[in-house]
Design a protein around this motif. Structure first.
Motif, PDB file in Angstrom:
ATOM      1  N   ARG A  45      -2.677   3.945  79.101  1.00  0.00           N
ATOM      2  CA  ARG A  45      -1.923   4.771  80.079  1.00  0.00           C
ATOM      3  C   ARG A  45      -1.193   3.933  80.973  1.00  0.00           C
ATOM      4  NH1 ARG A  45      -6.745   8.482  81.128  1.00  0.00           N
ATOM      5  NH2 ARG A  45      -7.767   6.660  80.135  1.00  0.00           N
ATOM      6  N   LYS A  46       0.041   4.406  81.583  1.00  0.00           N
ATOM      7  CA  LYS A  46       0.855   3.510  82.436  1.00  0.00           C
ATOM      8  C   LYS A  46       1.794   4.861  83.372  1.00  0.00           C
ATOM      9  CE  LYS A  46       4.755   3.226  79.351  1.00  0.00           C
ATOM     10  NZ  LYS A  46       5.920   2.225  79.018  1.00  0.00           N
ATOM     11  N   ILE A  47       2.127   4.085  84.421  1.00  0.00           N
ATOM     12  CA  ILE A  47       2.949   4.875  85.332  1.00  0.00           C
ATOM     13  C   ILE A  47       4.369   5.277  84.721  1.00  0.00           C
ATOM     14  CG2 ILE A  47       4.101   4.965  87.454  1.00  0.00           C
ATOM     15  CD1 ILE A  47       1.943   3.407  88.740  1.00  0.00           C
ATOM     16  N   VAL A  48       4.828   6.280  84.620  1.00  0.00           N
ATOM     17  CA  VAL A  48       6.099   6.734  84.020  1.00  0.00           C
ATOM     18  C   VAL A  48       7.015   7.406  85.093  1.00  0.00           C
ATOM     19  CG1 VAL A  48       5.434   6.757  81.807  1.00  0.00           C
ATOM     20  CG2 VAL A  48       5.174   8.783  82.862  1.00  0.00           C
ATOM     21  N   ILE A  51       1.244   9.477  85.622  1.00  0.00           N
ATOM     22  CA  ILE A  51       0.594   8.658  84.654  1.00  0.00           C
ATOM     23  C   ILE A  51       0.636   9.163  83.245  1.00  0.00           C
ATOM     24  CG2 ILE A  51      -1.749   7.772  83.866  1.00  0.00           C
ATOM     25  CD1 ILE A  51      -1.320   6.431  86.331  1.00  0.00           C
ATOM     26  N   ASN A 106      -0.380   9.664  79.397  1.00  0.00           N
ATOM     27  CA  ASN A 106      -1.447   9.725  78.464  1.00  0.00           C
ATOM     28  C   ASN A 106      -1.145   9.919  77.209  1.00  0.00           C
ATOM     29  OD1 ASN A 106      -4.028  10.611  77.833  1.00  0.00           O
ATOM     30  ND2 ASN A 106      -4.847  11.906  79.378  1.00  0.00           N
ATOM     31  N   LYS A 125      -3.311   9.790  74.323  1.00  0.00           N
ATOM     32  CA  LYS A 125      -4.280   9.930  73.268  1.00  0.00           C
ATOM     33  C   LYS A 125      -4.168  10.713  72.157  1.00  0.00           C
ATOM     34  CE  LYS A 125      -8.658   8.993  75.716  1.00  0.00           C
ATOM     35  NZ  LYS A 125      -9.889   9.102  76.552  1.00  0.00           N
ATOM     36  N   ASN A 126      -3.698  12.078  72.359  1.00  0.00           N
ATOM     37  CA  ASN A 126      -3.402  12.832  71.083  1.00  0.00           C
ATOM     38  C   ASN A 126      -1.835  12.941  71.365  1.00  0.00           C
ATOM     39  OD1 ASN A 126      -5.867  13.126  70.521  1.00  0.00           O
ATOM     40  ND2 ASN A 126      -6.133  14.835  71.911  1.00  0.00           N
ATOM     41  N   VAL A 168       0.807  13.235  83.844  1.00  0.00           N
ATOM     42  CA  VAL A 168      -0.112  13.887  84.719  1.00  0.00           C
ATOM     43  C   VAL A 168       0.408  13.370  86.111  1.00  0.00           C
ATOM     44  CG1 VAL A 168      -2.341  14.225  85.784  1.00  0.00           C
ATOM     45  CG2 VAL A 168      -2.169  13.944  83.376  1.00  0.00           C
ATOM     46  N   ASP A 214     -12.163   3.493  77.571  1.00  0.00           N
ATOM     47  CA  ASP A 214     -10.805   3.869  77.730  1.00  0.00           C
ATOM     48  C   ASP A 214      -9.811   2.711  77.904  1.00  0.00           C
ATOM     49  OD1 ASP A 214     -11.127   6.480  78.208  1.00  0.00           O
ATOM     50  OD2 ASP A 214     -11.044   6.530  80.409  1.00  0.00           O
TER      51      ASP A 214
END
Lengths: 302, 261
Positions: free
Chosen positions: B3-6, B37, B39, B41-42, B47, B260
């Protein structure tokens, strides 16, 4: 009275403040400067100093201004009395009312106002020191403040003015160029290159206008880059951000866990007085299962 | 890559089927709507770092009475929209004139959101076990985005906090936290929650908050040496027994954290 310079561009092609014709003034931004605002930004752009704060979404009063399906963006552009050389009369005037209106409209296409029906998003842009191009500076600061406030936006907005002095198009006018130049053309762009604000003072030919829009877009690309930097480096430089990526988990499943956790906690409140009913066991069991599943899944990945 | 900042308007994916919360689709491509952030995963979800609480059905929240009408208590619930609690949603029958004696302006309550309609009219209810006016303890306010952090993975953080501070804790989805315990314990808990909010991005947060609370207790023990040594030893052994399930949850937490990566 006229302090009009004889020439705006010297024989080396440099402007009064030593910039090239396609060069912006240096811009610095600081995010999160107001503790009581939901989002804020302080921006310096050459001699311009602008403070933007975002409050909301919040309840809109007076109620007659409420829009049943969308949120209102109430943008208030204001020049501090001390922002110019001769004291500006405080309070709204024709010019600031107009700028507030067009700036609000510059943000309306990108903000997801339909998510907050009948609410208001207040954007307050305060010009502390003015040196031409304050409306564009305010818009650039407001974008950062809106992002910090967690307002859903389809794009950032960047704005820059193009002017014409000595028959030549120049980027980002300073005060003298603005006062004595032949045209002033502030433009705001989305990241896709859509124009959300365009005003013009003075005269330009059609070809000049086209060229000016191109120049403004180039300048706005630079501003986007600066805005991106400010937002991404807020919690440290990119290498530290890897760490930060650990944050936040809320996926649908986890949120479900939280809900059940909450219910448990809520029911705990009463546990002293009442006996726990059998339903309570069910969410707990589910919880345990989830933990096992999650653990199993994670291990497999490793 | 994780995950990273967007930032708003940032390109995320070519495939619109990955579009999740906090994103939008334009011309078949996915972009971010929020500053937060990512995310992945799927689905791709963003967030946000901050934002107001937006009421949604079935949420448990804490509200404060701001107005009493002949048939409704109106609650401020930390969102752009106020909540309405009709007298019929109070567990007992209440005369209109007695409403003030049950909950007056300024009183708080734990409420369930019964329904939210399209005009964002928020209907609340108290007709459920565990809900009701708050008469003691304290209310702490945090950003609603941080609520999952205070609860932790499957409730690991909240159960650790409950054990370590001997306080009752209720976390409302709107970012208001009700705590009840001894004054000193509540001070510790408030500081711990503050720590969680400030350092919510640090890995191994539960462990860190645990250490923080441990240290504070050590300091307190030194300050008031009136308890005899035996008592203290007893207390410690009891503590250890109680900590067992807690320790497991923290291990789970750390496992999840490393996974993670």
């Amino acid at each position: 009275m006229s302090n009009k310079p004889e020439k705006f561009i010297d024989e080396n092609g440099l402007r009064l403040d030593g910039r090239r014709v396609d060069e912006m003034r240096p811009m610095t931004m600081e995010i999160g400067v107001l503790s009581r605002a939901d989002g804020s930004c302080y921006l310096e752009w050459g001699k311009n100093k602008v403070l933007a704060g975002v409050f909301g979404p919040r309840e809109l009063h007076p109620r007659r201004m409420q829009r049943a399906n969308v949120a209102l963006i109430r943008y208030r552009y204001n020049m501090a009395a001390f922002s110019v050389e001769d004291r500006a009369r405080p309070g709204p005037n024709r010019r600031s009312t107009e700028i507030s209106k067009v700036s609000s409209e510059a943000f309306t296409p990108v903000i997801m106002t339909e998510l907050y029906p009948s609410a208001v998003i207040d954007v307050l842009a305060e010009v502390l020191q003015a040196d031409a191009g304050t409306r564009t500076a305010a818009i650039n600061a407001a974008t950062i403040a809106l992002a910090e406030a967690g307002i859903p936006m389809k794009s950032l907005i960047a704005a820059c003015a193009i002017g014409k002095v000595d028959g030549q198009l120049v980027v980002d006018l300073n005060k003298d160029e603005d006062n004595y130049g032949e045209a002033d053309l502030p433009i705001a762009f989305t990241q896709d290159g859509d124009i959300t604000l365009l005003q013009m003072d003075g005269n330009l030919t059609q070809d000049e206008l086209k060229e000016a829009i191109g120049m403004a877009q180039k300048a706005c690309e630079q501003i986007f880059e600066l805005q991106r930097e400010v937002l991404l480096n807020r919690f440290g430089k990119p290498d530290e951000i890897e760490q930060l990526a650990e944050e936040t988990e809320p996926e649908p499943e986890v949120e479900f866990d939280e809900e059940t956790t909450d219910e448990e906690v809520a029911s705990e409140l009463q546990e002293d007085e009442e006996e726990a009913p059998s339903e309570e066991d069910i969410p707990e069991e589910e919880n345990d299962d989830d933990v096992d599943e999650e653990l199993g899944g994670e291990k497999d990945e490793q | 890559m994780g995950r990273k900042i967007v930032i708003p308007g940032q390109f995320l994916s070519d495939d619109e089927k990955y579009a999740g919360m906090g994103t939008y689709v334009k011309n078949g491509k996915v972009y971010s709507l929020l500053y937060g952030i990512l995310n992945d995963k799927n689905k791709l979800t963003v967030v946000p770092f901050s934002g107001k609480y937006i009421p949604s059905r079935r949420d448990l929240i804490i509200g404060t009475v701001i107005l009493i009408t002949p048939s409704n208590w109106i609650f401020e619930i930390g969102s752009p929209y106020d909540g309405l609690l009709h007298v019929s949603e109070y567990p007992r029958r209440v005369e209109s004139s007695k409403m003030r004696s049950i909950m007056d302006v300024g009183d708080s309550a734990i409420l369930r959101i019964k329904d939210v309609n399209t005009n964002m009219k928020v209907e609340l209810t108290l007709r459920e076990r565990g809900l009701g006016p708050i008469n003691d303890g304290r209310i702490i306010e945090i950003m609603p985005m941080k609520v999952p952090r205070v609860i932790g993975h499957s409730g690991s953080m909240i159960s650790m906090l409950t054990k370590e501070t001997n306080c009752e804790i209720f976390i409302g989805q709107n970012g208001r936290i009700w705590i009840k315990g001894k004054d000193g314990d509540m001070d510790d808990l408030a500081k711990a929650i503050d720590l969680i909010v400030r350092e919510s991005h640090v890995p191994g947060l539960t462990e860190k908050v645990f250490q923080f609370l441990e240290n504070r207790r050590d300091v307190e023990r030194e300050l008031e040496p009136d308890g005899s040594l035996e008592n203290e030893l007893d207390a410690q052994t009891v503590d250890k027994n109680e900590e067992m399930p807690d320790e497991t949850s923290r291990k789970i937490d750390m496992l999840l954290d490393t996974a993670d990566d």
